[in-house]
Enzyme design. Structure first.
Site, PDB file in Angstrom:
ATOM      1  N   SER A   1      28.435  11.999  34.441  1.00  0.00           N
ATOM      2  CA  SER A   1      28.876  13.069  34.797  1.00  0.00           C
ATOM      3  C   SER A   1      30.439  13.294  35.246  1.00  0.00           C
ATOM      4  O   SER A   1      31.172  13.208  34.444  1.00  0.00           O
ATOM      5  CB  SER A   1      27.992  13.892  35.501  1.00  0.00           C
ATOM      6  OG  SER A   1      28.104  13.431  36.799  1.00  0.00           O
TER       7      SER A   1
ATOM      8  N   ASP B   1      41.589  10.356  27.249  1.00  0.00           N
ATOM      9  CA  ASP B   1      42.353  11.112  26.213  1.00  0.00           C
ATOM     10  C   ASP B   1      43.776  11.432  26.364  1.00  0.00           C
ATOM     11  O   ASP B   1      44.518  11.610  25.365  1.00  0.00           O
ATOM     12  CB  ASP B   1      41.521  12.472  26.344  1.00  0.00           C
ATOM     13  CG  ASP B   1      40.310  12.429  25.485  1.00  0.00           C
ATOM     14  OD1 ASP B   1      39.819  11.394  25.106  1.00  0.00           O
ATOM     15  OD2 ASP B   1      39.686  13.647  25.420  1.00  0.00           O
TER      16      ASP B   1
ATOM     17  N   LYS C   1      26.125  12.411  30.179  1.00  0.00           N
ATOM     18  CA  LYS C   1      25.780  13.554  30.551  1.00  0.00           C
ATOM     19  C   LYS C   1      26.767  14.661  30.678  1.00  0.00           C
ATOM     20  O   LYS C   1      27.504  14.497  31.711  1.00  0.00           O
ATOM     21  CB  LYS C   1      25.013  13.412  32.038  1.00  0.00           C
ATOM     22  CG  LYS C   1      23.773  12.610  31.897  1.00  0.00           C
ATOM     23  CD  LYS C   1      22.678  13.469  31.230  1.00  0.00           C
ATOM     24  CE  LYS C   1      21.426  12.753  31.157  1.00  0.00           C
ATOM     25  NZ  LYS C   1      20.275  13.397  30.182  1.00  0.00           N
TER      26      LYS C   1
END
Length: 428
Positions: free
Chosen positions: A316, A327, A341
């Site tokens: 998470s 990214d 998750k």
């Protein structure tokens, strides 16, 4: 009922087997407590209304949600306990283990403890979405579970000899919790092996950030930071760690997110901003498809090379941070695929002192990746065997040393990145 970002949690931290778990700060309490204390049917309707307004899946798992309201409001309830049972039945129709009802004692056990002290055995648990089996997300460091060698992805099949097959998450937690000094026996399935752990419950003091200066052949050395939980005090501790290491003139950083089960959404965003000068961090998407996109704010504390360690226990909030750094090409990820998750919850207080956790959104990485059930793949995969993982669990002094193979690889990659940034000497 508005929910602030500081009231949002991430689904992988659904349950901690301790007296307190990491939930949303600033819990929102409903009005009319006296009414709902005297009206069990009112409590059922209050829960229905919250789900109707905020639940992430507008089809309600393809259930006729309005008919469900009629069904449960037409039933008589002689006590609050009967209403609690009905609410749990109603929520089960959603097929979502993270949307759950907590009676007043369970809800009290879910509140944030500002002292950072937990009571229990230190296991972060979830109900696997496919198998429904009770699965360990990660043990909390310096807890009885961590010291005993319980690992991420372990499946709990018995609690004190009682089968955990089909057991609700809240019931499992209530069986495992208890008074410090008392014991609980967990039977674990790990691959094709079964093993038993006798755990003594204890008070667990959590310091989410640990850091150290690592001197090596590079001038300035390396800053090693281990983040074990995204609790409310983690941003302040992370900021202090980075600033201290910057004063020591480190040449780069290794950020260790292994076995970090997550925590508060705003914490992951604040920490990401310490490493990212600009760029997107995360977007949350509700059932209307509306996106709330969080970005860096030009307040990063360092731009030095960074390598991040992740594994199957990184979940998470850990995945938000590692996904943002990956990214944006800010860091190289080393280790194994993360837990997977990608759901956000709001935790709300109800009128009679009980509580409701509701999945209200999913999150996407800056490049639009939905990592729920898949996880984040590292840039460089380095697997550890169960024996190697257990060895690190039993001898924590080896974590973040050359005896830790994932750390050793991270250090190798960081060294290469630091050298690549150093100016080359002019040829004579």
């Amino acid at each position: 009922m508005a929910v602030t970002k500081r009231g949002l949690v991430l689904a992988s931290t659904a349950i901690a087997v301790s007296a307190v778990t990491i939930t949303g700060a600033g819990i929102h309490l409903s009005q009319g407590q006296a009414f709902f204390q005297e009206s069990p049917k009112g409590l059922v309707d209050e829960v229905w209304q919250i789900i109707d307004r905020t639940y992430v899946d507008g089809t309600f798992n393809k259930v006729d949600w309005k008919a469900t309201r009629t069904e449960y409001l037409n039933k008589p309830y002689a006590s609050k306990e009967e209403a609690y049972k009905a609410v749990r039945e109603m929520l089960k129709k959603l097929g979502d283990p993270y949307t759950r009802f907590m009676d007043p004692q369970e809800f009290k056990n879910m509140q944030i403890d500002t002292s950072g002290e937990l009571t229990g055995v230190g296991i972060q648990l979830t109900a696997d979405e496919k198998t429904k089996k009770l699965t360990v997300i990660a043990p909390i460091e310096d807890s009885p579970a961590f010291a005993a060698g319980i690992l991420s992805k372990d499946i709990i099949i018995q609690i004190d000899g009682q089968s955990a097959e089909g057991m609700e998450l809240n019931k499992a937690v209530s069986l495992i919790r208890g008074t410090p000094g008392t014991s609980v026996k967990l039977t674990i399935q790990r691959g094709d092996k079964q093993m038993e752990y006798q755990l003594k419950r204890a008070k667990i003091e959590i310091h989410p950030v640990r850091s150290s200066y690592r001197k090596d052949e590079m001038q300035g050395g390396v800053g090693y930071i281990r983040l074990v939980q995204f609790s409310a005090n983690a941003p302040a501790e992370m900021k202090n760690a980075i600033q201290k290491l910057e004063k020591q003139n480190v040449s780069g950083y290794i950020l260790d997110l292994r076995s970090n089960p997550g925590g508060l959404l705003f914490t992951s965003i604040e920490i990401a901003r310490m490493w990212l000068k600009d760029g997107a961090i995360v977007s949350t998407v509700d059932r209307q498809g509306e996106q709330d996109r969080e970005r860096a704010n030009n307040r990063s504390l360092t731009d030095k090379p960074l390598v991040v360690l992740v594994d199957g226990g990184s979940a998470s909030a850990s995945e938000i941070l590692s996904g943002a750094l990956q990214d944006n090409k800010r860091a190289t990820l080393v280790g194994t695929k993360t837990f997977g998750k990608g759901l956000v919850q709001s935790v709300r207080g109800l009128g009679d002192g009980s509580g409701l956790a509701v999945t209200i959104a999913k999150y996407l990485t800056p490049n639009g990746r939905d990592i729920n059930k898949h996880g984040i793949d590292p840039d460089v995969e380095i697997k550890l065997s169960d024996d190697q993982r257990q060895a690190l669990s039993k001898d924590r002094d080896k974590i973040g040393t050359p005896a830790d193979l994932q750390y050793a690889k991270a250090l190798e990659i960081l060294t290469q990145r630091i050298k690549a940034q150093q100016p080359t000497a002019p040829k004579s």
